[in-house]
Scaffold this motif. Structure first.
Motif, PDB file in Angstrom:
ATOM      1  N   VAL A 110      13.615  15.941 -14.074  1.00 56.92           N
ATOM      2  CA  VAL A 110      13.639  15.390 -15.505  1.00 56.92           C
ATOM      3  C   VAL A 110      13.553  15.171 -16.614  1.00 56.92           C
ATOM      4  CG1 VAL A 110      15.569  14.355 -16.547  1.00 56.92           C
ATOM      5  CG2 VAL A 110      16.157  15.019 -14.498  1.00 56.92           C
ATOM      6  N   THR A 111      12.930  15.672 -18.160  1.00 58.17           N
ATOM      7  CA  THR A 111      11.988  14.697 -17.993  1.00 58.17           C
ATOM      8  C   THR A 111      12.435  14.156 -19.346  1.00 58.17           C
ATOM      9  OG1 THR A 111      12.037  16.671 -19.525  1.00 58.17           O
ATOM     10  CG2 THR A 111      10.451  16.140 -18.337  1.00 58.17           C
ATOM     11  N   HIS A 112      12.673  13.181 -19.914  1.00 61.46           N
ATOM     12  CA  HIS A 112      13.152  12.282 -20.763  1.00 61.46           C
ATOM     13  C   HIS A 112      12.005  11.328 -21.965  1.00 61.46           C
ATOM     14  CE1 HIS A 112      11.702   8.868 -18.479  1.00 61.46           C
ATOM     15  NE2 HIS A 112      12.335   8.305 -19.137  1.00 61.46           N
ATOM     16  N   THR A 125       5.338  -1.440 -15.326  1.00 60.83           N
ATOM     17  CA  THR A 125       4.741  -0.210 -14.600  1.00 60.83           C
ATOM     18  C   THR A 125       5.412   0.803 -13.742  1.00 60.83           C
ATOM     19  OG1 THR A 125       2.715  -1.899 -13.694  1.00 60.83           O
ATOM     20  CG2 THR A 125       2.251   0.086 -12.909  1.00 60.83           C
ATOM     21  N   PRO A 126       5.130   1.532 -14.164  1.00 58.81           N
ATOM     22  CA  PRO A 126       5.654   2.701 -13.571  1.00 58.81           C
ATOM     23  C   PRO A 126       5.889   3.163 -12.484  1.00 58.81           C
ATOM     24  CG  PRO A 126       5.048   3.924 -15.916  1.00 58.81           C
ATOM     25  CD  PRO A 126       4.510   2.321 -15.524  1.00 58.81           C
ATOM     26  N   LYS A 127       6.559   3.484 -11.126  1.00 55.43           N
ATOM     27  CA  LYS A 127       6.530   3.702 -10.094  1.00 55.43           C
ATOM     28  C   LYS A 127       6.092   5.274  -9.684  1.00 55.43           C
ATOM     29  CE  LYS A 127       9.227   3.585  -5.566  1.00 55.43           C
ATOM     30  NZ  LYS A 127      10.279   3.087  -5.226  1.00 55.43           N
ATOM     31  N   GLN A 128       4.634   5.694  -8.799  1.00 59.22           N
ATOM     32  CA  GLN A 128       4.303   6.559  -8.983  1.00 59.22           C
ATOM     33  C   GLN A 128       4.924   7.402  -8.118  1.00 59.22           C
ATOM     34  OE1 GLN A 128       1.636   7.580 -10.839  1.00 59.22           O
ATOM     35  NE2 GLN A 128       2.344  10.352  -9.522  1.00 59.22           N
ATOM     36  N   ALA A 129       5.719   8.815  -7.810  1.00 58.45           N
ATOM     37  CA  ALA A 129       6.437   9.114  -6.693  1.00 58.45           C
ATOM     38  C   ALA A 129       5.404  10.122  -5.962  1.00 58.45           C
ATOM     39  CB  ALA A 129       7.635   9.844  -6.970  1.00 58.45           C
ATOM     40  N   PRO A 130       5.973  10.810  -5.512  1.00 65.26           N
ATOM     41  CA  PRO A 130       5.354  12.023  -4.851  1.00 65.26           C
ATOM     42  C   PRO A 130       5.455  13.338  -5.656  1.00 65.26           C
ATOM     43  CG  PRO A 130       7.387  10.822  -3.093  1.00 65.26           C
ATOM     44  CD  PRO A 130       7.694  10.872  -4.080  1.00 65.26           C
ATOM     45  N   GLY A 131       4.468  13.997  -5.619  1.00 60.33           N
ATOM     46  CA  GLY A 131       3.810  14.961  -6.341  1.00 60.33           C
ATOM     47  C   GLY A 131       3.500  14.356  -7.622  1.00 60.33           C
ATOM     48  N   GLY A 132       3.415  13.752  -8.113  1.00 64.50           N
ATOM     49  CA  GLY A 132       2.651  13.236  -8.965  1.00 64.50           C
ATOM     50  C   GLY A 132       3.953  12.693  -9.817  1.00 64.50           C
ATOM     51  N   ALA A 133       4.782  13.421  -9.643  1.00 64.76           N
ATOM     52  CA  ALA A 133       5.778  12.219 -10.867  1.00 64.76           C
ATOM     53  C   ALA A 133       5.784  11.174 -10.805  1.00 64.76           C
ATOM     54  CB  ALA A 133       6.862  13.048 -10.664  1.00 64.76           C
ATOM     55  N   ILE A 134       6.623  10.133 -12.106  1.00 64.09           N
ATOM     56  CA  ILE A 134       6.811   8.991 -11.984  1.00 64.09           C
ATOM     57  C   ILE A 134       8.420   8.693 -12.504  1.00 64.09           C
ATOM     58  CG2 ILE A 134       6.269   7.077 -14.519  1.00 64.09           C
ATOM     59  CD1 ILE A 134       3.691   8.437 -14.764  1.00 64.09           C
ATOM     60  N   TRP A 135       8.668   7.220 -11.821  1.00 61.98           N
ATOM     61  CA  TRP A 135      10.029   6.816 -11.421  1.00 61.98           C
ATOM     62  C   TRP A 135       9.982   5.907 -12.498  1.00 61.98           C
ATOM     63  CZ3 TRP A 135      13.280   9.882  -8.343  1.00 61.98           C
ATOM     64  CH2 TRP A 135      12.416  10.702  -7.462  1.00 61.98           C
ATOM     65  N   VAL A 136      10.817   6.205 -12.942  1.00 57.12           N
ATOM     66  CA  VAL A 136      11.076   4.971 -14.235  1.00 57.12           C
ATOM     67  C   VAL A 136      12.885   4.873 -13.964  1.00 57.12           C
ATOM     68  CG1 VAL A 136      10.801   4.719 -16.379  1.00 57.12           C
ATOM     69  CG2 VAL A 136       9.596   5.804 -15.472  1.00 57.12           C
ATOM     70  N   PRO A 137      13.110   3.361 -13.264  1.00 55.85           N
ATOM     71  CA  PRO A 137      14.385   2.785 -14.256  1.00 55.85           C
ATOM     72  C   PRO A 137      15.274   3.311 -15.339  1.00 55.85           C
ATOM     73  CG  PRO A 137      13.183   1.013 -13.546  1.00 55.85           C
ATOM     74  CD  PRO A 137      11.807   1.980 -13.742  1.00 55.85           C
ATOM     75  N   VAL A 138      16.153   3.154 -15.273  1.00 54.17           N
ATOM     76  CA  VAL A 138      17.132   3.657 -16.512  1.00 54.17           C
ATOM     77  C   VAL A 138      18.679   3.073 -16.323  1.00 54.17           C
ATOM     78  CG1 VAL A 138      18.250   5.175 -18.815  1.00 54.17           C
ATOM     79  CG2 VAL A 138      15.778   5.512 -16.715  1.00 54.17           C
ATOM     80  N   HIS A 139      18.732   1.771 -17.498  1.00 61.14           N
ATOM     81  CA  HIS A 139      19.751   1.802 -17.391  1.00 61.14           C
ATOM     82  C   HIS A 139      20.906   1.798 -18.455  1.00 61.14           C
ATOM     83  CE1 HIS A 139      18.170  -0.801 -13.743  1.00 61.14           C
ATOM     84  NE2 HIS A 139      17.367  -0.850 -14.609  1.00 61.14           N
TER      85      HIS A 139
END
Length: 140
Positions: A110-112, A125-139
């Motif tokens: 998902v992109t946002h 600082t965004p969390k680096q995920a496997p495969g080069g994706a970035i995990w960002v918590p959304v509330h």
């Protein structure tokens, strides 16, 4: 059918909380587990006392909170790693079944964009995920 009728009545009456609760109940019935249960319990054969075995991987054990997609990503195309972590409690056939189920689980990308990003914490600082994706918590 009964739950669908209940949902129709609740939605027509404008009862949002009731509608959401009915949808959660339907989801729990279909998936065969409570909302508060670990999503790994949806995998075949996995019991609550075996959940800790999935977190033995170094990349997962170092994180404070781990999402279900992160666990699936950690074991994607890594039957050897899954086997290493589960072989103490499960047979080879059971591990194969779990791996097959994990491979068939959907992983969505998902992109946002965030409007008003100037309001975000500048120290985040965004969390680096496997495969080069970035995990960002959304509330919400």
């Amino acid at each position: 059918r009964i739950l669908q009728a209940m949902l129709d009545v609740a939605a027509d009456s404008g009862w949002l909380r009731t509608s959401l609760n009915i949808m959660h109940l339907v989801k729990m019935i279909i998936q065969g587990c409570w909302l508060k249960d670990d999503p790994l319990l949806q995998l075949p054969i996995v019991e609550p006392d075996q959940l800790h075995l999935f977190y033995l991987t170094q990349s997962l054990s170092q994180s404070d909170s781990i999402s279900f997609p992160e666990i699936l990503s950690a074991y994607t195309n890594r039957l050897d790693l899954l086997r290493k972590n589960l072989e103490s409690d499960l047979t080879e056939r059971e591990i194969q079944q779990i791996f097959k189920a994990m491979c068939h689980m959907p992983l969505l990308r998902v992109t946002h964009s965030v409007c008003g990003s100037e309001l975000l914490d500048k120290n985040y600082t965004p969390k680096q995920a496997p495969g080069g994706a970035i995990w960002v918590p959304v509330h919400a």
